[in-house]
Design a protein around this motif. Sequence first.
Motif, PDB file in Angstrom:
ATOM      1  N   GLU A   1       0.823  -1.207   0.000  1.00  0.00           N
ATOM      2  CA  GLU A   1       0.000   0.000   0.000  1.00  0.00           C
ATOM      3  C   GLU A   1       0.861   1.263   0.000  1.00  0.00           C
ATOM      4  O   GLU A   1       0.569   2.226  -0.701  1.00  0.00           O
TER       5      GLU A   1
ATOM      6  N   SER B   1       1.065   3.880  -3.105  1.00  0.00           N
ATOM      7  CA  SER B   1       0.670   5.263  -2.832  1.00  0.00           C
ATOM      8  C   SER B   1       1.764   6.251  -3.238  1.00  0.00           C
ATOM      9  O   SER B   1       1.497   7.269  -3.873  1.00  0.00           O
TER      10      SER B   1
ATOM     11  N   SER C   1      -4.270   4.154  -5.108  1.00  0.00           N
ATOM     12  CA  SER C   1      -4.266   2.899  -4.346  1.00  0.00           C
ATOM     13  C   SER C   1      -4.589   1.647  -5.158  1.00  0.00           C
ATOM     14  O   SER C   1      -4.557   0.553  -4.616  1.00  0.00           O
TER      15      SER C   1
END
Length: 72
Positions: free
Chosen positions: A49, A53, A59
Amino acid sequence: MGITFHFGPFRVRDGESLWMEDTLIPLSPLQLRLLSLLCRHPQEVLDKERIVSVVWGHSEVSDVSLARAVHG
């Protein structure tokens, strides 16, 4: 001028370029963002993640796209 990271014969100018000794190694902007992120966090485990990002700016990235960027 940004931060420069050194490892072995390589140097990375943060977000700008990858060099092996005096030879410029061409990378895509995405590959440079990924390499710079990894250089800024040595010896850390970064979760998917966070990588997605920072590198992609959103995402939703497939595992295949992430693996392809790392492989490159």
